[in-house]
Design a protein around this motif. Structure first.
Motif: not given
Length: 457
Positions: A199-200, A276-279, A288-292
């Protein structure tokens, strides 16, 4: 976006822990005992004193001396888990934006899954007279379950695919006509794939509440359950363990067997794959690198297993067996996840306790062609109400079995067995890595169908 980083690796923690925690459809914890259809028909009673069963290679190598000819055995058991969830929960629990979780009950997460096993036992002769050797391949731990991707507990679990394969080499020697000892070496391979939704939207709200309430919560671009992504975790490892067993036959009618299966240490190497959703990526920017995608791992230890078996032959045609098995689940207290460079990431608490299974079974030789079997057992769960999650909705179980052997010829026999498992309804109150709380109850049972063939040379 520190919370996002923790969400990422908490998902990895669940994936790595899945090798242990997910277990399988029909035994408490993650243990698969079905490496023998004969044992299945007796509710797994008599596993350490089996008289005509090559599975003793991995159950108690000392009992290999019971086979006086080279014996090859192939077993296959179909496990069919049926489960249903009833409940609900809250997204963004404990925040001003908390709301009921959306989604269905997940459907039936279990599909019929085959668990194979093969074993060979060979008594040696000549200079090695009195020595028996054996080898087996079996799947001691595993699970394959999958919930609907949009179910109410999607932030806790969607797919869970866990496989382990043991290759065991054993040897036994008869020190006296009443006493034998056996040892074995185990090479174990573990492979796991786990996935769940993320749930981003709730994560962004915790960092920037304005993005979720402006101009109003309903129409805001971000918020709980508005920006779901997905994470899949996979990992593998190989480990070594050992077996030690004894068999004592004080009289012609009484047999007592004991075996110890060691703990096996694993260092799971895992990979994390995010959707990960683009928004969300745009809103996070460099964070966003945390989700790499990337590697991670964990040290963990599979439990020891101690088995005590007794068999008594009341007549030449009728015999009964009993087992007490203790599994050292205290080895699973927590799973600590680290990056490949050793940086600590997350810790998942399980706090399991040692568990006990008690089984009683019997065999009756109807005639020279057919042997009938039946048994019952109770299997204690290692889990507890405080730490139970949908990844392992486990509880105490009751097992009921029937089986038979057709002695087709002096060399060939065919086995079949059926097991019914009734599971005490487990409850869950589980907090996901996305901050949601799932509350509910599972209802379930399992059916097992086994067939086997054994040939003696």
């Amino acid at each position: 976006m520190h919370h996002a980083h923790r969400t990422t690796l908490t998902a990895l923690a669940l994936g790595i822990a899945g090798v242990l925690a997910l277990g399988q459809a029909h035994a408490t914890g993650f243990q698969i005992r079905e490496n023998s259809v004969k044992n299945l028909g007796r509710a797994n009673a008599g596993t350490a004193v089996a008289q005509d069963d090559a599975s003793v290679v991995s159950n108690n190598p000392a009992a290999m001396v019971n086979l006086d000819r080279t014996t090859v055995q192939i077993d296959a058991t179909i496990i069919d888990l049926n489960a249903e969830f009833t409940g609900g929960g809250q997204a963004a629990a404990g925040t001003p934006l908390a709301q009921p979780l959306t989604g269905g009950d997940g459907g039936d997460p279990g599909d019929p899954t085959a668990v194979p096993a093969i074993a060979i036992v060979a008594p040696l002769h000549g200079a090695f007279e009195g020595l028996t050797v054996g080898a087996s391949i079996s799947a001691p731990f595993g699970l394959a379950t999958e919930y609907d991707r949009d179910w109410v507990g999607r932030y806790n679990a969607v797919e869970s695919d866990v496989k382990t394969v043991d290759f065991t080499l054993s040897a036994a020697v008869e020190l006296h006509e009443t006493f034998s000892v056996g040892v074995g070496l185990i090479y174990q391979h573990a492979d796991v794939t786990l996935s769940n939704a993320v749930d981003f939207g709730s994560g962004i709200c915790r960092v920037n509440i304005a993005a979720c309430i402006t101009p109003d919560p309903v129409n805001a671009p971000f918020g709980p359950q508005k920006n779901d992504g997905f994470v899949e975790v996979s990992g593998t490892d190989n480990g070594l363990g050992w077996l030690l067993g004894f068999q004592f036959r004080p009289t012609e009618r009484l047999a007592i067997g004991y075996s110890h299966h060691s703990e096996i240490d694993h260092e799971i190497d895992g990979d994390v794959d995010f959707t990960v959703p683009a928004a969300v990526v745009a809103a996070m920017g460099p964070m966003a690198v945390a989700y790499a995608d990337g590697p991670g791992g964990a040290k963990l230890t599979t439990p020891s297993v101690d088995t005590l078996s007794v068999q008594y032959d009341f007549t030449d045609s009728f015999r009964m067996m009993a087992d007490i098995q203790r599994t050292g689940w205290e080895s699973l207290q927590a799973v600590n996840i680290e990056r490949s460079n050793g940086t600590p990431i997350a810790s998942e608490q399980f706090q399991w306790e040692d568990s006990t299974m008690v089984a009683l079974g019997g065999e009756y030789d109807l005639n020279e062609a057919f042997t009938l079997r039946a048994g019952a057992a109770v299997d204690e769960t290692p889990t507890n109400d405080e730490h139970r999650t949908p990844r392992l909705p486990d509880n105490d179980r009751q097992l009921y079995t029937v089986g038979l052997t057709w002695h087709a010829s002096p060399n060939l026999s065919i086995d079949a067995a059926y097991m019914r498992i009734e599971i005490d309804s487990p409850t869950v109150e589980s907090v996901s890595s996305s901050g949601s709380v799932l509350v509910g109850e599972f209802e379930g049972h399992a059916n097992l169908f086994g067939v086997a063939a054994q040939y003696k040379f």
